[in-house]
Write a protein that holds these residues in place. Structure first.
Motif, PDB file in Angstrom:
ATOM      1  N   SER A  88      37.380  58.989  31.114  1.00  0.00           N
ATOM      2  CA  SER A  88      37.750  58.639  32.300  1.00  0.00           C
ATOM      3  C   SER A  88      36.868  58.114  33.246  1.00  0.00           C
ATOM      4  N   LEU A  89      35.651  58.794  33.114  1.00  0.00           N
ATOM      5  CA  LEU A  89      34.405  58.372  33.891  1.00  0.00           C
ATOM      6  C   LEU A  89      34.166  56.882  33.822  1.00  0.00           C
ATOM      7  N   LEU A  90      34.138  56.648  32.618  1.00  0.00           N
ATOM      8  CA  LEU A  90      33.917  55.097  32.297  1.00  0.00           C
ATOM      9  C   LEU A  90      34.995  54.207  32.927  1.00  0.00           C
ATOM     10  N   VAL A  91      36.082  54.654  32.999  1.00  0.00           N
ATOM     11  CA  VAL A  91      37.207  53.831  33.894  1.00  0.00           C
ATOM     12  C   VAL A  91      36.774  53.586  35.257  1.00  0.00           C
ATOM     13  N   PHE A 112      26.034  60.609  37.003  1.00  0.00           N
ATOM     14  CA  PHE A 112      27.154  61.222  36.063  1.00  0.00           C
ATOM     15  C   PHE A 112      26.538  61.712  35.182  1.00  0.00           C
ATOM     16  N   VAL A 113      25.297  61.539  34.535  1.00  0.00           N
ATOM     17  CA  VAL A 113      24.797  61.719  33.143  1.00  0.00           C
ATOM     18  C   VAL A 113      24.542  63.618  33.330  1.00  0.00           C
ATOM     19  N   ALA A 114      23.956  64.107  34.160  1.00  0.00           N
ATOM     20  CA  ALA A 114      23.818  65.393  34.305  1.00  0.00           C
ATOM     21  C   ALA A 114      25.182  66.214  34.392  1.00  0.00           C
ATOM     22  N   LEU A 150      33.549  63.213  28.947  1.00  0.00           N
ATOM     23  CA  LEU A 150      33.705  62.395  29.967  1.00  0.00           C
ATOM     24  C   LEU A 150      35.078  62.372  30.594  1.00  0.00           C
ATOM     25  N   SER A 151      35.979  63.301  30.409  1.00  0.00           N
ATOM     26  CA  SER A 151      37.066  63.436  30.864  1.00  0.00           C
ATOM     27  C   SER A 151      37.025  64.047  32.344  1.00  0.00           C
ATOM     28  N   THR A 152      37.685  63.459  33.356  1.00  0.00           N
ATOM     29  CA  THR A 152      37.782  64.164  34.579  1.00  0.00           C
ATOM     30  C   THR A 152      38.706  65.263  34.636  1.00  0.00           C
ATOM     31  N   GLY A 153      39.523  65.468  34.009  1.00  0.00           N
ATOM     32  CA  GLY A 153      40.403  66.603  33.910  1.00  0.00           C
ATOM     33  C   GLY A 153      39.428  67.970  33.451  1.00  0.00           C
ATOM     34  N   ASP A 154      38.856  67.639  32.083  1.00  0.00           N
ATOM     35  CA  ASP A 154      38.157  68.671  31.431  1.00  0.00           C
ATOM     36  C   ASP A 154      36.812  69.152  32.319  1.00  0.00           C
ATOM     37  N   ILE A 155      36.232  67.972  33.163  1.00  0.00           N
ATOM     38  CA  ILE A 155      35.234  68.380  34.151  1.00  0.00           C
ATOM     39  C   ILE A 155      35.691  69.346  35.111  1.00  0.00           C
TER      40      ILE A 155
END
Length: 432
Positions: A125-128, A174-176, A184-189
């Motif tokens: 999702s972050l890449l989107v 975003f890397v850290a 990379l999933s926004t929901g999982d973050i």
């Protein structure tokens, strides 16, 4: 059932309803944001701001939008018609698309279906989000190029340079977060911050600060609004636009502000989770139902206030200062920070204690300070030997900027009237 599984089981009509609701929510937030910005700036500058159209001036933005819709649509003769028309649509559409992967809340009952307040979630999702922000600059570049005028073209080129520069710093910030969350999933973050109990803004302060600076530069907002510098480029890339297409550019800008604020909330401020002192109230009841949507919106409003605050407090930077900040400060600091985060994570995973970890960090800091202090100082300007500049066989103009001193002319004393000859008095020869 996880949020991703709930979203995957949504019927098509429910996904369409979610898309319409998100679109309407962004429009309402944009209308209120413009009013909010004008009112807050008015307070900062000791003036009332909009206060006549509607209660507290709330309908002033609606009145401005209707006025723009009925204005004459002017197209320059040298404009490329199709590109000139599509550019504002690209700019606004990309800002709306990025909001599709932002989790607005937890699991709710919507029209009889148990679902999550998120339109789509995927492992990348972050890449989107980064892809949508990258596509958005095409609208600005194409709008400036298709206008057939030099000032919009210069504004578009400036915008492309600054968006590319600050998008690198934003991506590195975003890397850290990805290293800590492991996804990379926004929901999982958001779930990782809820389970850990600590927001990443406190665990990763350097990444958070760099992201906040980068999101201001990414959205062309003051003090980084160099693509729209009125004193230099008239209005920037949208100088030749009018009517509804002019409004679409501004719609894209303000929706993009909401989107980057929502990303900051998702990655660093715990997403839709309640603040620490409210998370455990009533056994966590404030993190269930529709309450998370309230916490998410409050955090987004706080980040939007930061935009307005910076606009009212800081002057516009010069273009060279702006690019130097992005390439020589934010990117190197971000890279060093990522290396430090990776080193700390690796040592913690290998069983290094907290005391040993702090000792290692202290040693590294001392070594870096020693290297900085022991570096030779740059010679002063008076100590640098001046090398004569010659043009070879070509003549050179004067290289000094000092204006040569011109001696004052002495006033000439006038001759006595009695000594003037007849010719000097203007009397013709031979006449008395």
């Amino acid at each position: 059932m996880s949020a991703r599984e709930l979203i995957a089981n949504d019927p098509t009509w429910l996904s369409l309803v979610k898309a319409v609701l998100i679109f309407a929510l962004l429009l309402v937030i944009t209308i209120l944001l413009i009013w909010f910005e004008r009112r807050v700036l008015g307070r900062m500058q000791h003036r009332p701001g909009p206060n006549r159209v509607g209660p507290f001036g709330l309908l002033q933005t609606v009145a401005d939008a209707l006025k723009l819709a009925f204005k004459e649509d002017i197209r320059p003769k040298l404009a490329d018609n199709w590109v000139f028309f599509l550019a504002p649509a690209i700019s606004a559409g990309a800002a709306f698309l990025a909001f599709a992967v932002i989790p607005l809340g937890g699991q709710v009952n919507l029209f009889g279906y148990q679902t999550s307040l998120q339109l789509a979630d995927m492992p990348v999702s972050l890449l989107v989000v980064l892809a949508c922000s990258s596509v958005g600059v095409y609208g600005i570049v194409l709008g400036g190029w298709s206008s057939g005028s030099p000032y919009p073209l210069l504004g578009a080129l400036r915008s492309a340079a600054q968006v590319i520069s600050y998008e690198i710093a934003m991506g590195l910030s975003f890397v850290a977060v990805i290293l800590f969350a492991g996804t990379l999933s926004t929901g999982d973050i958001v779930d990782a911050q809820g389970q850990g109990g600590v927001w990443y803004a406190f665990l990763l302060p350097v990444s958070f600060v760099i992201y906040v600076i980068s999101m201001v530069g990414e959205t062309n907002r003051a003090p980084f609004d160099l693509a729209e510098a009125e004193s230099e480029l008239i209005g920037g890339y949208h100088t030749e636009y009018s009517s509804i297409k002019f409004a679409m550019f501004f719609l894209g800008e303000y929706v993009n502000m909401v989107t980057v604020s929502a990303v900051a909330t998702t990655l660093f401020l715990g997403g839709w989770h309640a603040p620490f002192w409210l998370g455990g109230v009533g056994g966590g009841v404030l993190n269930t139902g529709w309450w998370p949507l309230l916490w998410f919106l409050l955090k987004v409003v706080f980040m939007l206030f930061v935009f307005v605050w910076l606009r009212g407090a800081l002057p516009r930077l010069r273009y060279d200062q702006f690019m130097k900040l992005g390439w020589k400060v934010l990117v190197p600091v971000n890279l060093v920070w990522i290396v430090a985060v990776v080193a700390v994570r690796t040592m913690r995973n290998t069983g290094v204690g907290t005391a040993q970890l702090l000792t290692i960090i202290g040693i590294v800091v001392v070594v870096v300070l020693a290297i900085v202090l022991l570096l030779p100082n740059r010679p002063a300007a008076s100590d640098v030997e001046e090398v004569p500049v010659t043009g070879g066989d070509h003549p050179l103009p004067p290289l000094d900027l000092e204006v040569p001193k011109v001696p004052k002319r002495k006033p000439v004393a006038a001759a006595p009237a009695a000594e003037l000859s007849a010719e000097e008095e203007g009397v013709p020869d031979g006449r008395a």
